[in-house]
Design a protein around this motif. Structure first.
Motif, PDB file in Angstrom:
ATOM      1  N   THR A 104       0.850  -1.210   0.000  1.00  0.00           N
ATOM      2  CA  THR A 104       0.000   0.000   0.000  1.00  0.00           C
ATOM      3  C   THR A 104       0.877   1.248   0.000  1.00  0.00           C
ATOM      4  O   THR A 104       2.035   1.215   0.433  1.00  0.00           O
ATOM      5  CB  THR A 104      -0.899   0.083   1.265  1.00  0.00           C
ATOM      6  OG1 THR A 104      -0.042   0.198   2.398  1.00  0.00           O
ATOM      7  CG2 THR A 104      -1.795  -1.110   1.430  1.00  0.00           C
ATOM      8  N   GLU A 297      -7.300   3.516   6.993  1.00  0.00           N
ATOM      9  CA  GLU A 297      -7.853   2.843   5.814  1.00  0.00           C
ATOM     10  C   GLU A 297      -6.825   1.882   5.208  1.00  0.00           C
ATOM     11  O   GLU A 297      -7.176   0.792   4.748  1.00  0.00           O
ATOM     12  CB  GLU A 297      -8.308   3.883   4.774  1.00  0.00           C
ATOM     13  CG  GLU A 297      -9.564   4.624   5.174  1.00  0.00           C
ATOM     14  CD  GLU A 297     -10.780   3.703   5.316  1.00  0.00           C
ATOM     15  OE1 GLU A 297     -11.242   3.545   6.454  1.00  0.00           O
ATOM     16  OE2 GLU A 297     -11.266   3.149   4.305  1.00  0.00           O
ATOM     17  N   GLU A 299      -4.533   0.360   6.839  1.00  0.00           N
ATOM     18  CA  GLU A 299      -4.470  -0.766   7.776  1.00  0.00           C
ATOM     19  C   GLU A 299      -5.599  -1.759   7.468  1.00  0.00           C
ATOM     20  O   GLU A 299      -5.382  -2.980   7.411  1.00  0.00           O
ATOM     21  CB  GLU A 299      -4.633  -0.175   9.183  1.00  0.00           C
ATOM     22  CG  GLU A 299      -4.269  -1.096  10.298  1.00  0.00           C
ATOM     23  CD  GLU A 299      -4.583  -0.457  11.658  1.00  0.00           C
ATOM     24  OE1 GLU A 299      -4.523   0.785  11.793  1.00  0.00           O
ATOM     25  OE2 GLU A 299      -4.903  -1.227  12.570  1.00  0.00           O
ATOM     26  N   LYS A 300      -6.775  -1.215   7.233  1.00  0.00           N
ATOM     27  CA  LYS A 300      -7.949  -2.045   6.933  1.00  0.00           C
ATOM     28  C   LYS A 300      -7.736  -2.796   5.612  1.00  0.00           C
ATOM     29  O   LYS A 300      -8.028  -3.985   5.489  1.00  0.00           O
ATOM     30  CB  LYS A 300      -9.164  -1.111   6.820  1.00  0.00           C
ATOM     31  CG  LYS A 300     -10.471  -1.770   7.000  1.00  0.00           C
ATOM     32  CD  LYS A 300     -11.537  -0.720   7.336  1.00  0.00           C
ATOM     33  CE  LYS A 300     -12.878  -1.184   6.854  1.00  0.00           C
ATOM     34  NZ  LYS A 300     -13.410  -0.449   5.738  1.00  0.00           N
ATOM     35  N   TYR A 301      -7.194  -2.069   4.628  1.00  0.00           N
ATOM     36  CA  TYR A 301      -6.924  -2.657   3.310  1.00  0.00           C
ATOM     37  C   TYR A 301      -5.950  -3.836   3.457  1.00  0.00           C
ATOM     38  O   TYR A 301      -6.149  -4.908   2.877  1.00  0.00           O
ATOM     39  CB  TYR A 301      -6.353  -1.577   2.385  1.00  0.00           C
ATOM     40  CG  TYR A 301      -5.934  -2.069   1.037  1.00  0.00           C
ATOM     41  CD1 TYR A 301      -6.830  -2.095  -0.032  1.00  0.00           C
ATOM     42  CD2 TYR A 301      -4.621  -2.502   0.799  1.00  0.00           C
ATOM     43  CE1 TYR A 301      -6.444  -2.546  -1.284  1.00  0.00           C
ATOM     44  CE2 TYR A 301      -4.227  -2.953  -0.446  1.00  0.00           C
ATOM     45  CZ  TYR A 301      -5.135  -2.972  -1.482  1.00  0.00           C
ATOM     46  OH  TYR A 301      -4.747  -3.420  -2.721  1.00  0.00           O
ATOM     47  N   ALA A 303      -5.402  -5.662   6.081  1.00  0.00           N
ATOM     48  CA  ALA A 303      -6.024  -6.770   6.809  1.00  0.00           C
ATOM     49  C   ALA A 303      -6.799  -7.670   5.848  1.00  0.00           C
ATOM     50  O   ALA A 303      -6.888  -8.879   6.044  1.00  0.00           O
ATOM     51  CB  ALA A 303      -6.947  -6.229   7.890  1.00  0.00           C
ATOM     52  N   GLU A 304      -7.321  -7.041   4.776  1.00  0.00           N
ATOM     53  CA  GLU A 304      -8.109  -7.808   3.799  1.00  0.00           C
ATOM     54  C   GLU A 304      -7.254  -8.263   2.617  1.00  0.00           C
ATOM     55  O   GLU A 304      -7.716  -8.979   1.735  1.00  0.00           O
ATOM     56  CB  GLU A 304      -9.270  -6.932   3.276  1.00  0.00           C
ATOM     57  CG  GLU A 304     -10.336  -6.704   4.342  1.00  0.00           C
ATOM     58  CD  GLU A 304     -11.232  -5.494   4.043  1.00  0.00           C
ATOM     59  OE1 GLU A 304     -11.148  -4.963   2.917  1.00  0.00           O
ATOM     60  OE2 GLU A 304     -11.987  -5.105   4.944  1.00  0.00           O
ATOM     61  N   TYR A 305      -5.994  -7.818   2.587  1.00  0.00           N
ATOM     62  CA  TYR A 305      -5.114  -7.989   1.429  1.00  0.00           C
ATOM     63  C   TYR A 305      -4.877  -9.460   1.079  1.00  0.00           C
ATOM     64  O   TYR A 305      -4.955  -9.851  -0.074  1.00  0.00           O
ATOM     65  CB  TYR A 305      -3.795  -7.280   1.734  1.00  0.00           C
ATOM     66  CG  TYR A 305      -2.713  -7.399   0.690  1.00  0.00           C
ATOM     67  CD1 TYR A 305      -2.633  -6.484  -0.356  1.00  0.00           C
ATOM     68  CD2 TYR A 305      -1.755  -8.400   0.779  1.00  0.00           C
ATOM     69  CE1 TYR A 305      -1.626  -6.578  -1.293  1.00  0.00           C
ATOM     70  CE2 TYR A 305      -0.744  -8.504  -0.154  1.00  0.00           C
ATOM     71  CZ  TYR A 305      -0.681  -7.594  -1.185  1.00  0.00           C
ATOM     72  OH  TYR A 305       0.313  -7.689  -2.107  1.00  0.00           O
ATOM     73  N   GLU A 306      -4.582 -10.268   2.125  1.00  0.00           N
ATOM     74  CA  GLU A 306      -4.182 -11.647   1.860  1.00  0.00           C
ATOM     75  C   GLU A 306      -5.332 -12.417   1.216  1.00  0.00           C
ATOM     76  O   GLU A 306      -5.182 -13.259   0.408  1.00  0.00           O
ATOM     77  CB  GLU A 306      -3.745 -12.354   3.149  1.00  0.00           C
ATOM     78  CG  GLU A 306      -2.648 -11.619   3.914  1.00  0.00           C
ATOM     79  CD  GLU A 306      -1.372 -11.391   3.104  1.00  0.00           C
ATOM     80  OE1 GLU A 306      -1.177 -12.091   2.089  1.00  0.00           O
ATOM     81  OE2 GLU A 306      -0.577 -10.500   3.478  1.00  0.00           O
TER      82      GLU A 306
END
Ligand code: NAP
Length: 306
Positions: A104, A297, A299-301, A303-306
């Motif tokens: 990111t 945001e 951080e949230k991205y 968390a969903e990245y994997e």
């Protein structure tokens, strides 16, 4: 590949660094050409909450940087020259030659001082023409200087310059100031400051080595006159630093990065905060706030990245 790269080390970047470092994302912050951003060029900031006595701009940035480092952020002095999308993220090519990859990116590249763009300005840059009163003010002890602009920066710079200069003249292209009431009053009540209204600079005059005056045009009458001064301080706003994102991220017609209300750019995984995307507020506190939002945001991205 890094989790997060923060491009820019002003107050927006440092705040994003504090948040992402505290989230254990080990952010890398690339300083950019103006390490610490615009606050490094200011004096006392009186409107950042929590500092009733005011705080020096550089001190505020330095402290925020230290706070981020304490949680594991790493600051690197370098400049990004190119930005590209790659599989799984983005790649930056730095001026040092190094290439860094990240999942990111938070673009907090800020904005830089606007210049008039006239040939004589180029000739006398650094020889009396400058955009930074805090950097160059002391060179004008007992001299006469002009400040161009009608915003908060012009008022602030003019007031600061009265510490050194004998006389400071603010030259504005209209007859109404854009600056906030409190900053206007400070300048208007200063006995060393006077105003010239409805006037623009046609040419910077000099002796080949240093500034000796300016050619002014009254925009109402078109009358041109000469005004003697030793220094010309420009405070005519800023332009966003978005060159490396041209044709890659969406921008408005003035070159500001477009974001949604959660600081997302048009490319998932790329966020923007601070003056590079702020067409309205441009305050230290709003830059810091948007840096926080972009960080959360990102951080949230991730968390969903994997
Ligand atoms: P600004 O508010 O955009 O003002 C720029 C000024 O320069 C305007 O008065 C504008 O004239 C004039 N100008 C623009 N282009 C010009 C040109 N080519 N020739 C002559 N004049 C020109 O910029 P700023 O003063 O740097 O302030 C930017 C932001 O930072 C603002 O939101 C301000 O509140 C904030 N700021 C806050 C503080 C503080 O609170 N301590 C200090 C500094 C800045 P017009 O008015 O005719 O457009």
């Amino acid at each position: 590949m890094k989790n997060i790269i923060i491009l820019g080390s002003g107050i927006a970047g440092c705040t994003a660094a504090v948040y992402t470092a505290r989230a254990d994302l080990r952010p890398l912050i690339i300083s950019g050409p103006e390490d610490g951003g615009q606050l490094m060029l200011t004096t006392k900031v009186e409107n950042f909450p929590g500092f009733p006595e005011g705080v020096q701009g550089p001190e505020l940035v330095e402290k925020c940087k230290k706070q981020a480092e304490q949680f594991g952020a790493r600051f690197k002095i370098d400049i990004a020259m190119d930005f590209n999308k790659i599989g799984g993220g983005f790649e930056l090519t730095l001026m040092s030659g190094e290439k860094v990859q990240t999942k990111t990116l938070i673009a907090v590249t800020g904005a830089s001082a606007r210049w008039l763009g006239i040939p004589s300005e180029e000739k006398y840059k650094g020889r009396g023409v400058t955009t930074c009163a805090t950097c160059d003010g002391a060179f004008f002890k007992d001299k006469e200087v002009i400040v161009i602009g009608g915003g908060d920066s012009a008022m602030e710079e003019a007031t600061f310059l009265t510490r050194f200069a004998n006389k400071v003249t603010i030259i504005h292209r209209r007859d109404t100031l854009r600056a906030s009431k409190i900053m206007q009053e400070k300048a208007k009540n200063n006995p060393k400051i006077r105003f010239i209204w409805n006037s623009v600079i046609e040419e910077i005059l000099g002796d080949g080595k240093f500034v000796r005056g300016v050619k002014l045009k009254d925009v109402n009458t078109n009358k041109v006159s000469e005004f003697k001064c030793d220094g010309v301080f420009l405070a005519i706003g800023h332009v966003p630093n978005t060159k490396i994102f041209k044709d890659k991220l969406e921008m408005n017609e003035q070159g500001y990065l477009k974001t949604d209300k959660f600081m997302h750019t048009n490319i998932p995984g790329v966020f923007a905060a601070g003056d590079v995307q702020d067409i309205r507020f441009k305050q230290a506190i709003t830059a810091a706030g948007s840096g926080c939002m972009a960080a959360m945001e990102a951080e949230k991205y991730l968390a969903e990245y994997e």
